[in-house]
Enzyme design. Structure first.
Site, PDB file in Angstrom:
ATOM      1  N   CYS A  87       0.853  -1.197   0.000  1.00  0.00           N
ATOM      2  CA  CYS A  87       0.000   0.000   0.000  1.00  0.00           C
ATOM      3  C   CYS A  87       0.891   1.250   0.000  1.00  0.00           C
ATOM      4  O   CYS A  87       0.649   2.222  -0.712  1.00  0.00           O
ATOM      5  CB  CYS A  87      -0.887   0.048   1.238  1.00  0.00           C
ATOM      6  SG  CYS A  87      -1.717  -1.503   1.648  1.00  0.00           S
ATOM      7  N   CYS A 140       2.311   3.033  -3.260  1.00  0.00           N
ATOM      8  CA  CYS A 140       1.520   4.004  -4.019  1.00  0.00           C
ATOM      9  C   CYS A 140       1.022   5.146  -3.136  1.00  0.00           C
ATOM     10  O   CYS A 140       0.995   6.300  -3.554  1.00  0.00           O
ATOM     11  CB  CYS A 140       0.305   3.334  -4.652  1.00  0.00           C
ATOM     12  SG  CYS A 140       0.730   2.186  -5.959  1.00  0.00           S
ATOM     13  N   HIS A 141       0.609   4.802  -1.903  1.00  0.00           N
ATOM     14  CA  HIS A 141      -0.072   5.785  -1.077  1.00  0.00           C
ATOM     15  C   HIS A 141       0.831   6.522  -0.106  1.00  0.00           C
ATOM     16  O   HIS A 141       0.396   7.457   0.554  1.00  0.00           O
ATOM     17  CB  HIS A 141      -1.189   5.114  -0.277  1.00  0.00           C
ATOM     18  CG  HIS A 141      -2.327   4.638  -1.132  1.00  0.00           C
ATOM     19  ND1 HIS A 141      -3.202   5.487  -1.756  1.00  0.00           N
ATOM     20  CD2 HIS A 141      -2.704   3.384  -1.469  1.00  0.00           C
ATOM     21  CE1 HIS A 141      -4.088   4.767  -2.444  1.00  0.00           C
ATOM     22  NE2 HIS A 141      -3.813   3.493  -2.297  1.00  0.00           N
ATOM     23  N   CYS A 164     -35.164  -1.570  11.815  1.00  0.00           N
ATOM     24  CA  CYS A 164     -34.045  -0.935  12.531  1.00  0.00           C
ATOM     25  C   CYS A 164     -34.563   0.220  13.384  1.00  0.00           C
ATOM     26  O   CYS A 164     -34.161   0.408  14.535  1.00  0.00           O
ATOM     27  CB  CYS A 164     -33.017  -0.375  11.547  1.00  0.00           C
ATOM     28  SG  CYS A 164     -32.619  -1.432  10.164  1.00  0.00           S
ATOM     29  N   CYS A 178     -35.928  -0.002  17.194  1.00  0.00           N
ATOM     30  CA  CYS A 178     -35.008   0.089  18.328  1.00  0.00           C
ATOM     31  C   CYS A 178     -34.225   1.388  18.285  1.00  0.00           C
ATOM     32  O   CYS A 178     -34.158   2.130  19.260  1.00  0.00           O
ATOM     33  CB  CYS A 178     -34.021  -1.079  18.317  1.00  0.00           C
ATOM     34  SG  CYS A 178     -34.732  -2.627  18.866  1.00  0.00           S
ATOM     35  N   HIS A 179     -33.615   1.659  17.151  1.00  0.00           N
ATOM     36  CA  HIS A 179     -32.587   2.695  17.098  1.00  0.00           C
ATOM     37  C   HIS A 179     -33.114   4.105  16.901  1.00  0.00           C
ATOM     38  O   HIS A 179     -32.378   5.061  17.118  1.00  0.00           O
ATOM     39  CB  HIS A 179     -31.569   2.351  16.019  1.00  0.00           C
ATOM     40  CG  HIS A 179     -30.796   1.103  16.341  1.00  0.00           C
ATOM     41  ND1 HIS A 179     -29.989   1.006  17.439  1.00  0.00           N
ATOM     42  CD2 HIS A 179     -30.730  -0.101  15.709  1.00  0.00           C
ATOM     43  CE1 HIS A 179     -29.445  -0.208  17.474  1.00  0.00           C
ATOM     44  NE2 HIS A 179     -29.874  -0.899  16.440  1.00  0.00           N
ATOM     45  N   ARG A 208     -22.164  -6.415  11.523  1.00  0.00           N
ATOM     46  CA  ARG A 208     -23.088  -5.993  12.581  1.00  0.00           C
ATOM     47  C   ARG A 208     -24.515  -5.955  12.076  1.00  0.00           C
ATOM     48  O   ARG A 208     -25.446  -6.359  12.766  1.00  0.00           O
ATOM     49  CB  ARG A 208     -22.667  -4.627  13.133  1.00  0.00           C
ATOM     50  CG  ARG A 208     -23.426  -4.261  14.381  1.00  0.00           C
ATOM     51  CD  ARG A 208     -23.008  -5.159  15.540  1.00  0.00           C
ATOM     52  NE  ARG A 208     -23.908  -5.034  16.672  1.00  0.00           N
ATOM     53  CZ  ARG A 208     -24.958  -5.828  16.880  1.00  0.00           C
ATOM     54  NH1 ARG A 208     -25.252  -6.802  16.028  1.00  0.00           N
ATOM     55  NH2 ARG A 208     -25.714  -5.668  17.944  1.00  0.00           N
ATOM     56  N   CYS A 251     -27.586  -8.092  13.626  1.00  0.00           N
ATOM     57  CA  CYS A 251     -28.851  -7.488  14.065  1.00  0.00           C
ATOM     58  C   CYS A 251     -30.032  -8.184  13.399  1.00  0.00           C
ATOM     59  O   CYS A 251     -31.037  -8.487  14.042  1.00  0.00           O
ATOM     60  CB  CYS A 251     -28.885  -6.001  13.704  1.00  0.00           C
ATOM     61  SG  CYS A 251     -28.191  -4.927  14.971  1.00  0.00           S
TER      62      CYS A 251
END
Lengths: 281, 144, 108
Positions: A97, A100-101, A197, A200-201, A238, A242
């Site tokens: 990486c 190039c970076h 979603c 709850c959130h 995640r 859920c």
């Protein structure tokens, strides 16, 4: 089997504004290595939430303490791995990486604006997509598993470079279709428990579901070192977890649905700072 | 209700130091013969006195997989930590060498469920002291 | 696969100072309690069961972790600084792997 109702929301919000910061004391601040990160900001004009809270505020004092120090944060041990990976050549091009970076610090600001529309590719790109694009097309190496340890360690390292930067994902223009799809997914009830979603959130953050303190489901802290599995967790992993929790058939990590959902969920956090790998339960 | 519970958490969620909770070793044995065995392997048949040991553990552990604890016992040569509700009670034995600045250490442990964490300190003169902390391990509603 | 363990040690101290040392190492700490989802058999224990810190060859601490120590074990302890020198840390696991690192402390 209706766990959540609108009336619960009202009491939840009142308890929220008065009390939940008491988890770690009224003045608890997220200060990492001397850098203070806002954990509570006002929602923008388009935000469905008036106030945005980092997932950090919903955790117990002990869990919060683990994030206050980059040494004590167990997620950082994986970031160390990624630093090694950054310098290691891989693939047929014989490049790392760094070749190039340059220094990974050059990635500053990137995490805060992802996912975003990649005009060259004509697609919505997440951090993992950008990484694999380089790995496969520029390094000539095998693609990394999207939710795997190597990928998430790198996502963690690159996210760390944006710590403190304000989340600002673009939801209009070519990204609009994905944004709308993500929004639809967010508000659609699914699964045996028939929950979205938002139930709850959005409707019940701050309230307890059994012993779990519901957060707003923000992703500015991802990848998250979860105490539960002692590793850095991807956003899509995640999301999948859920969905399994509400007994729905989950969408696939790295699939279009989760990419769209990630854009939408990220936009709900526009205004919060990136935390670098966070520590959550 | 949420408010009071949250306040309870704020008060009790802070690290709790308990140094004078009596250990009922018979109780420990009742929970699991293994705990009593582990303590016996370390302390033999010696009397284990209460006090002189500070054991810090959260009252409520957010996740049983990673529970931060700290222990300190002035003058101890070594400290055994056991968890009386785990399938195997041994957690760690801490031995303090010549250059240790204090007989104290912190670490993170796994607890299979709500239980007592017990610290037995072997003092330099061969006597034994102890402390115990009760930790509630929560089962998450959704993410845990 | 694990890269260097992380240790936090002050770079310098005065003679007689009590300093705090923190260590963190990436290790699964397979407890021996988990079951293989396919076979139903318990996955054998494979943990770091020895952690020793010495300073100029003299022992500071010697810990014997068991399966109940969390993955990516974290240890914090103190040391009384007798002189300038090297803090040497060694972790050993049940497979026979050894992980080591050294940090120097100057007096000043």
């Amino acid at each position: 089997m209706n766990i959540v109702t609108k009336t619960t929301m009202i009491s939840g919000i009142i308890a929220l504004s008065l009390g939940f910061a008491a988890n770690a004391g009224e003045d608890a601040k997220l200060v990492i290595n001397g850098q203070e990160l806002a954990t509570h900001v006002k929602g923008g004009p388009d935000s469905p939430l008036d106030e945005l809270f980092s997932g950090w505020v919903f955790r117990t004092e002990e869990t919060q303490a683990l994030q206050l120090d980059d040494f004590e944060n167990p997620g950082m041990v994986f970031v160390d791995h990624a630093r090694d990976t950054w310098e290691t050549a891989e693939g047929t091009a014989g490049k790392s990486c760094a070749d190039c970076h340059g220094d990974v610090e050059s990635m500053a600001g990137l995490r805060a604006v992802l996912p975003r529309w990649n005009a060259d590719k004509g697609a919505l790109y997440t951090m993992e997509d950008y990484i694999n694009d380089s790995v496969v097309n520029h390094m000539g190496a095998e693609k990394w598993k999207y939710t795997g340890a190597k990928m998430q360690a790198m996502v963690g390292l690159i996210s760390l470079q944006s710590r403190g930067h304000t989340v600002a994902v673009e939801t209009g223009g070519p990204a609009a279709a994905a944004y709308e799809l993500g929004k639809e997914i967010y508000y659609t009830r699914v699964g045996q428990l028939d929950m979205a979603c938002s139930n709850c959130h959005e409707d019940n953050y701050g309230v307890y579901i059994r012993a779990d303190h519901l957060s707003q489901g923000q992703i500015n802290g991802f990848p998250a070192y979860r105490l539960k599995n002692a590793k850095l967790n991807a956003v899509h992993a995640r999301f999948k977890g859920c969905m399994k929790n509400i007994r729905a058939t989950p969408y696939k990590p790295a699939g279009d649905e989760f990419r769209a959902l990630e854009l939408y969920v990220a936009s709900r956090g526009n205004g919060l700072p990136i935390e670098g790998p966070s520590v959550r339960n | 209700m949420d408010l009071s519970r949250r306040h309870a958490l704020a008060l009790g969620g802070a690290a709790v130091t308990i140094s004078l909770i009596p250990i009922n070793l018979a109780q420990a044995a009742a929970h699991s013969g293994k705990t009593a065995e582990a303590i016996k392997m370390f302390a033999g048949d010696a009397d284990v006195a209460e006090g002189g040991v500070e054991l810090t553990a959260p009252e409520i552990a957010e996740n049983g997989n990673t529970v931060p604890i700290a222990v300190s016992a002035d003058g101890a040569a070594s400290i055994l930590i056991v968890a009386d509700g785990n399938p195997l009670p041994d957690v760690i034995t801490l031995n303090f060498g010549e250059l240790a600045g204090s007989s104290s250490a912190s670490t993170r442990i796994r607890l299979a469920g709500s239980q007592n964490v017990v610290a037995i300190a072997k003092m330099a003169d061969g006597s034994f002291k102890s402390a115990s902390a009760a930790v509630k391990v929560t089962i998450g509603g959704c993410g845990g | 696969m694990a890269s260097k363990p992380r240790v936090k040690v002050p770079k310098s101290a005065a003679v007689g100072d009590v300093i705090t040392i923190k260590t963190l190492i990436n290790h699964k700490m397979e407890s021996g309690q988990r079951k293989d989802k396919k076979t139903g058999e318990k996955i054998p224990q494979q943990i770091i069961d020895s952690f020793v810190a010495t300073f100029n060859g003299t022992e500071v601490v010697n810990f014997t972790p068991a399966g109940a120590i969390s993955a990516n074990p974290f240890f914090e302890f103190t040391m009384k600084v007798p002189a300038a020198g090297d803090l040497h840390f060694v972790w050993k696991d049940q497979k026979g792997d050894v992980f080591e690192t050294t940090k120097s402390i100057a007096i000043g």
